[in-house]
Design a protein around this motif. Sequence first.
Motif: not given
Length: 253
Positions: A140, A144, A173-174, A177, A217, A221
Motif C-alpha cells: 500500500l 494506492n 482516501d490514501y 487507508w 499522494d 506516502r
Amino acid sequence: MALTFSVITCTWNSETYLQESIASVLAQDHPHIEYIFVDGGSTDGTLEQIRALDRPYQLLENVRGGVSRAMNEGLRVATGDVIAYIHSDDYYLRPDILSTVARHLEETGRQWLFGRTMTLLDGKLYPDDYVSPRFSYANLLRGNFIPHPATFVKRELMLRAGGFSTSLKYAMDYDLWLKLAKMADPVQLDEALAAFREHEGSLSSSSRTRLAAMAEDFRVRLAYSSKNPVERLAHYARYFVRRQRVIHAKGNA
C-alpha cells in the motif's frame, strides 16, 4: 444480530446522476441500512430528489469546506456498524453488495473490507485494467490500490482513525487507508462492488489534475514511510517514473 450499514452520499448539484446512485442503494437486499446525505449547497434539483425518497433518511444541508469535511460530517451522525461512502455519481453494481460485505466481515471478524470497481465511461462499464496487488502495508505504501466506493469500514475503526484529513485535496482516501492499515488488516475481495463514473470532459484536463494528485499522494506516502534512506529513495524513484509517464502521455496527446 446482523451488521447495520450507514451509507453516506455527498452531493453538490448532483441531479444528473444521483438517481442512479440512490436506486442502487434502495435495491440492496440487506435489511439494515441507514441512509445519510451530506449536501454542499445544491442549487439544482438534487435536494428535491432526496426529499422525494419514500424511506427514512438523514439530510445534512449547506455543509461547506470540501468533500473531506462532508464525509466527516456524515460519519459524525452515523450510527451503523459499518460506514460505506458512495458518491452521488457512483453506484453499487448488484443488489447483494452490502449483504456480501456483511457476510465477509462477520465470517472473518475483520474491521474493514475493500473490493474492486468498474469504470463507467460514456455509458459503458469497463473492468480494472490492472491486477491489484495483494494487500500488505508495504504494498500500500508503494501506491494506492484501494478504491473509495468499494471500501467499507467499521465505524469504531473509522472513529479511531479520525476520519478524513481536511488538509488534503486529493489524497484524503490514501491517507485514511494507510492509517487504517496500521491498525488492522482488511478483507480483500477481487470482485467488483461498485461503478466509478469517469465524467466526459474531464479527460482533457486530467493530466494536470493527475500530476497534482500524484504529488499529494507522494507527500502522504513519505509521511508514512520509514526514515530508511534506501526505502525513501525507492519512493522518490517510483514517483519520478510515474510522473514522467503522465507528462510523456500528455505530450503525445
